[in-house]
Design a protein around this motif. Structure first.
Motif, mmCIF file in Angstrom:
data_model
loop_
_atom_site.group_PDB
_atom_site.id
_atom_site.type_symbol
_atom_site.label_atom_id
_atom_site.label_comp_id
_atom_site.label_asym_id
_atom_site.label_seq_id
_atom_site.Cartn_x
_atom_site.Cartn_y
_atom_site.Cartn_z
ATOM 1 N N ASN A 1 0.807 -1.217 0.000
ATOM 2 C CA ASN A 1 0.000 0.000 0.000
ATOM 3 C C ASN A 1 0.841 1.267 0.000
ATOM 4 O O ASN A 1 0.313 2.359 -0.025
ATOM 5 C CB ASN A 1 -0.953 0.008 1.204
ATOM 6 C CG ASN A 1 -1.975 -1.098 1.093
ATOM 7 O OD1 ASN A 1 -2.456 -1.399 0.011
ATOM 8 N ND2 ASN A 1 -2.288 -1.723 2.207
ATOM 9 N N ASP A 2 2.143 1.106 0.059
ATOM 10 C CA ASP A 2 3.059 2.242 0.059
ATOM 11 C C ASP A 2 4.022 2.081 -1.125
ATOM 12 O O ASP A 2 5.103 1.537 -0.984
ATOM 13 C CB ASP A 2 3.836 2.293 1.376
ATOM 14 C CG ASP A 2 4.733 3.496 1.471
ATOM 15 O OD1 ASP A 2 4.649 4.388 0.583
ATOM 16 O OD2 ASP A 2 5.532 3.557 2.417
ATOM 17 N N PRO A 3 3.602 2.561 -2.301
ATOM 18 C CA PRO A 3 4.399 2.344 -3.518
ATOM 19 C C PRO A 3 5.842 2.825 -3.427
ATOM 20 O O PRO A 3 6.714 2.281 -4.085
ATOM 21 C CB PRO A 3 3.646 3.136 -4.580
ATOM 22 C CG PRO A 3 2.281 3.322 -4.047
ATOM 23 C CD PRO A 3 2.396 3.298 -2.551
ATOM 24 N N LYS A 4 6.106 3.814 -2.611
ATOM 25 C CA LYS A 4 7.470 4.339 -2.510
ATOM 26 C C LYS A 4 8.411 3.344 -1.839
ATOM 27 O O LYS A 4 9.620 3.399 -2.044
ATOM 28 C CB LYS A 4 7.478 5.649 -1.730
ATOM 29 C CG LYS A 4 6.783 6.775 -2.458
ATOM 30 C CD LYS A 4 6.810 8.040 -1.635
ATOM 31 C CE LYS A 4 6.035 9.128 -2.343
ATOM 32 N NZ LYS A 4 5.949 10.338 -1.551
ATOM 33 N N ASN A 5 7.873 2.435 -1.043
ATOM 34 C CA ASN A 5 8.700 1.496 -0.289
ATOM 35 C C ASN A 5 8.520 0.039 -0.712
ATOM 36 O O ASN A 5 9.009 -0.857 -0.035
ATOM 37 C CB ASN A 5 8.416 1.632 1.205
ATOM 38 C CG ASN A 5 8.867 2.974 1.724
ATOM 39 O OD1 ASN A 5 9.955 3.432 1.410
ATOM 40 N ND2 ASN A 5 8.021 3.619 2.501
ATOM 41 N N ASN A 6 7.813 -0.205 -1.800
ATOM 42 C CA ASN A 6 7.594 -1.577 -2.257
ATOM 43 C C ASN A 6 8.473 -1.876 -3.465
ATOM 44 O O ASN A 6 8.395 -1.205 -4.487
ATOM 45 C CB ASN A 6 6.120 -1.783 -2.612
ATOM 46 C CG ASN A 6 5.857 -3.172 -3.116
ATOM 47 O OD1 ASN A 6 5.886 -3.400 -4.315
ATOM 48 N ND2 ASN A 6 5.622 -4.102 -2.212
ATOM 49 N N VAL A 7 9.324 -2.895 -3.354
ATOM 50 C CA VAL A 7 10.271 -3.253 -4.412
ATOM 51 C C VAL A 7 9.556 -3.606 -5.706
ATOM 52 O O VAL A 7 9.892 -3.110 -6.783
ATOM 53 C CB VAL A 7 11.155 -4.436 -3.955
ATOM 54 C CG1 VAL A 7 12.036 -4.923 -5.074
ATOM 55 C CG2 VAL A 7 11.965 -4.065 -2.745
ATOM 56 N N LEU A 8 8.567 -4.463 -5.619
ATOM 57 C CA LEU A 8 7.848 -4.914 -6.813
ATOM 58 C C LEU A 8 7.177 -3.743 -7.523
ATOM 59 O O LEU A 8 7.249 -3.624 -8.733
ATOM 60 C CB LEU A 8 6.826 -5.979 -6.426
ATOM 61 C CG LEU A 8 6.154 -6.743 -7.542
ATOM 62 C CD1 LEU A 8 7.190 -7.442 -8.420
ATOM 63 C CD2 LEU A 8 5.174 -7.745 -6.998
ATOM 64 N N PHE A 9 6.562 -2.878 -6.772
ATOM 65 C CA PHE A 9 5.887 -1.717 -7.371
ATOM 66 C C PHE A 9 6.907 -0.821 -8.084
ATOM 67 O O PHE A 9 6.666 -0.351 -9.187
ATOM 68 C CB PHE A 9 5.149 -0.918 -6.289
ATOM 69 C CG PHE A 9 4.293 0.176 -6.853
ATOM 70 C CD1 PHE A 9 3.025 -0.097 -7.324
ATOM 71 C CD2 PHE A 9 4.760 1.483 -6.926
ATOM 72 C CE1 PHE A 9 2.236 0.902 -7.863
ATOM 73 C CE2 PHE A 9 3.990 2.494 -7.452
ATOM 74 C CZ PHE A 9 2.721 2.196 -7.916
ATOM 75 N N LYS A 10 8.040 -0.611 -7.469
ATOM 76 C CA LYS A 10 9.085 0.214 -8.103
ATOM 77 C C LYS A 10 9.544 -0.401 -9.414
ATOM 78 O O LYS A 10 9.726 0.293 -10.409
ATOM 79 C CB LYS A 10 10.286 0.358 -7.157
ATOM 80 C CG LYS A 10 10.039 1.279 -5.999
ATOM 81 C CD LYS A 10 11.282 1.340 -5.128
ATOM 82 C CE LYS A 10 11.019 2.118 -3.869
ATOM 83 N NZ LYS A 10 12.196 2.131 -2.975
#
Length: 75
Positions: free
Chosen positions: A62-71
């Motif tokens: 839920n925190d895109p700035k801290n999620n590896v996969l989302f980055k």
């Protein structure tokens, strides 16, 4: 092999290679029609791979700035 490297080392290049393999299969309708058995095997493998992703790869989903996969998906 790219999936193993991705899971063990959280390597971005391995993720991109794994993703490209999936995309190549997804964009080949002639092969899909001629060799449906390959796709059935591919789906079985994908399900197994997705189920075996480490839980922490989805941490902070839920925190895109801290999620590896989302980055990685944003690159």
């Amino acid at each position: 092999l790219s999936f193993v490297i991705l899971v063990l080392f959280y390597n971005y290049e391995a993720f991109e290679h794994w993703k490209s393999i999936i995309c190549h299969f997804a964009h080949c309708p002639q092969l899909m029609m001629k060799r449906a058995d390959i796709y059935l095997d591919l789906f079985k493998i994908l399900i197994t791979q997705l189920e075996s992703f480490p839980d922490d790869l989805f941490d902070n989903i839920n925190d895109p700035k801290n999620n590896v996969l989302f980055k990685w998906l944003q690159m």
